[in-house]
Design a protein around this motif. Structure first.
Motif, short mmCIF file in Angstrom:
data_model
loop_
_atom_site.label_atom_id
_atom_site.label_comp_id
_atom_site.label_asym_id
_atom_site.label_seq_id
_atom_site.Cartn_x
_atom_site.Cartn_y
_atom_site.Cartn_z
N LYS B 150 10.70 -38.83 10.69
CA LYS B 150 9.56 -39.48 10.05
C LYS B 150 8.38 -38.54 9.87
O LYS B 150 7.59 -38.69 8.95
CB LYS B 150 9.10 -40.69 10.88
CG LYS B 150 10.17 -41.75 11.09
CD LYS B 150 10.54 -42.45 9.79
CE LYS B 150 11.74 -43.34 9.98
NZ LYS B 150 12.28 -43.81 8.70
N ILE B 259 3.48 -43.92 13.27
CA ILE B 259 4.70 -44.71 13.43
C ILE B 259 4.65 -45.41 14.78
O ILE B 259 4.13 -44.88 15.75
CB ILE B 259 6.00 -43.88 13.30
CG1 ILE B 259 6.03 -42.70 14.28
CG2 ILE B 259 6.19 -43.39 11.87
CD1 ILE B 259 7.38 -41.99 14.34
N VAL B 283 9.11 -48.30 13.23
CA VAL B 283 10.38 -47.58 13.01
C VAL B 283 11.41 -48.02 14.05
O VAL B 283 12.37 -47.29 14.35
CB VAL B 283 10.19 -46.04 13.06
CG1 VAL B 283 9.25 -45.59 11.95
CG2 VAL B 283 9.66 -45.58 14.41
#
Lengths: 176, 307
Positions: B150, B259, B283
């Motif tokens: 990510k 995230i 996530v």
């Protein structure tokens, strides 16, 4: 280390050109054709073939990269088999896949590659193109396109060097 | 890189190089789970036992799927359905299992060090699937994989861990890996859940969640460990939720591309609100997906090649 040059840079290029034309001839053009190169040097060869077909036919064939490590039949005997990525970004179903490798020897790599491709789908045909067929097969596998056929002794090795990773381009035989 | 380990016991003794090698190997495995035929023949003829003395959904299923996608045979043993209930010791159970010649044993146990003990007495590869409040190395590796996927990197990030740091093996394993890569790690939670001297591991402590999350790149939520007496350390879950439950307001204070991670199982409404768990920064399900790829890589590296 004694070495004997089988093909120099120019000869490598001419051989790939011939293989390219044979592929187009046998398949009557480039429709539904795709190329899959076997890591490492098969990928560069497949790249060259793709480029040459683009020049001749004006089309860019779907292109894939295959790592056969996970399909090897000797994996439990290898010390540290490193896995690299397989990247086949197109649907192989109903395609004619041209599998490309640098040297064909025992045929075991090709067996693994065919299994790997069939796990992705059901191609119409798989054809095999190699730059060098050094003979001494251990499986019933035969190339559809071979750059040169050159029987080599067991204590000798055929090395294909491609400018992209080896800095020079040639096919040589060395004693091991 | 030359992979030489027989066992995966903890993150603490893995080098950065080894961790990156596992991550790179996992990249190659991730695509297999997206294909129509989600199986490769690599570990044909190998046997993997999962031996779980504590409950688990994710870790066990993940290991089992990972092994099956590599064509290994898997057998699951749970403590409550095994001879452990008849009083057999862990050592005896393990030695008996080894007589059946498995190639790898994944063990989860409430005693820290249980996997290490098995690794000493058995020839099979031992994988730590969580040992008490000590370590959970495969979780830290899948977290690292998700962060790299990510964020595009594994270093120089501001990472906040929120919750019961003291009883969390996930926190401990993640602190070791993330500090090894040179990240800024902030532990946040009620003082009773922050172990004394945790700063010696190179982390900072911040008791105020609103301050802790400011400009954070990664927020890792942890669960209250009810089975380890976690609720004893807080006056009430209501109060905990008010002070340390992650809301959208917190996420808005963090970096734009923050995230939010959670190792699961989530206590929704306690440590994490629905709006965050199901929000765009979450996530959490990627972590689960990546867990399979990372565990495939670990099984492959430990039992794939010549021993």
């Amino acid at each position: 280390m004694k070495k004997k040059v089988l093909l120099d840079k120019k000869a490598v290029d001419r051989t790939i050109t011939r293989i390219t034309h044979e592929i187009l001839e046998k398949n009557e053009g480039s429709e539904a054709l795709s190329l899959i190169g076997i890591r490492t040097r098969g990928v560069y060869l497949a790249n060259r073939i793709q480029e040459k077909i683009r020049n001749v036919e004006g089309t860019s064939l779907p292109f894939g990269v295959l790592d056969i490590t996970l399909y090897r039949d000797d994996i439990s005997k290898l010390k540290w088999p490193e896995v690299k990525k397989t990247e086949i970004p197109f649907d192989v179903n109903n395609m004619t896949v041209i599998l490309v490798d640098d040297v064909l020897h025992t045929g075991r790599t090709i067996r693994a590659a065919i299994d790997a491709i069939i796990d992705l789908g059901r191609p119409k045909k798989i054809q095999l193109a190699v730059l060098v067929d050094r003979g001494d097969r251990e499986l019933p596998i035969h190339p559809d396109y071979a750059g040169i056929v050159c029987p080599v002794n067991e204590n000798e090795e055929v090395l294909v060097r491609m400018s992209e990773i080896d800095g020079k381009e040639e096919v040589v035989i060395v004693k091991t | 890189m030359n992979w030489k380990r027989k066992d995966l016991l903890d993150i603490r003794d893995l080098s950065k190089e080894e961790m990156l090698f596992i991550l790179d190997t996992a990249e190659s495995f991730k695509d297999i789970s997206k294909r129509e035929i989600k199986k490769v023949p690599t570990l044909r003829g190998k046997t993997v036992i999962t031996l779980f003395y504590e409950p688990s959904t994710r870790t066990r299923t993940s290991f089992e799927i990972a092994a099956k996608r590599l064509s290994a045979d898997t057998i699951n043993i749970s403590a409550n359905t095994s001879s452990a209930t008849k009083g057999e010791s862990l050592k005896d159970t393990a030695r008996n299992l080894e007589s059946m010649r498995p190639d790898a044993i994944v063990i989860r146990h409430s005693m820290p060090g249980a996997p290490h003990m098995l690794a000493r007495i058995l020839d099979s590869s031992i994988i730590n699937g969580g040992d008490g409040s000590h370590e959970h190395p495969t979780q830290a590796l899948l977290d690292l994989f998700t962060i790299r996927e990510k964020k595009g990197r594994t270093d120089g990030l501001k990472i906040v861990m929120v919750g019961d740091i003291a009883h969390s093996r996930v926190a401990r394993s993640n602190i070791f890996s993330l500090k090894n890569f040179g990240n800024e790690v902030i532990c946040c939670g009620p003082p009773t859940m922050i172990p004394p001297h945790i700063e010696t591991l190179g982390v900072h402590v911040e008791y105020d969640l609103e301050k802790a999350v400011r400009n954070a790149d990664v927020i890792m939520m942890l669960r209250i460990q009810k089975e380890r007496g976690g609720t004893k350390y807080i006056p009430s879950t209501k109060e905990y939720s008010t002070l340390y439950g992650l809301t959208k307001k917190h996420v808005d204070r963090a970096a734009d591309d923050v995230i939010v991670m959670h190792p699961g199982p989530m206590n929704r409404g306690i440590e994490i609100m629905d709006e965050v768990a199901d929000g765009p920064s979450s996530v959490i399900l990627d972590q689960v997906e990546n867990g399979v790829a990372v565990r495939m890589a670990i099984l492959y590296l430990l039992i794939g090649g010549e021993p």
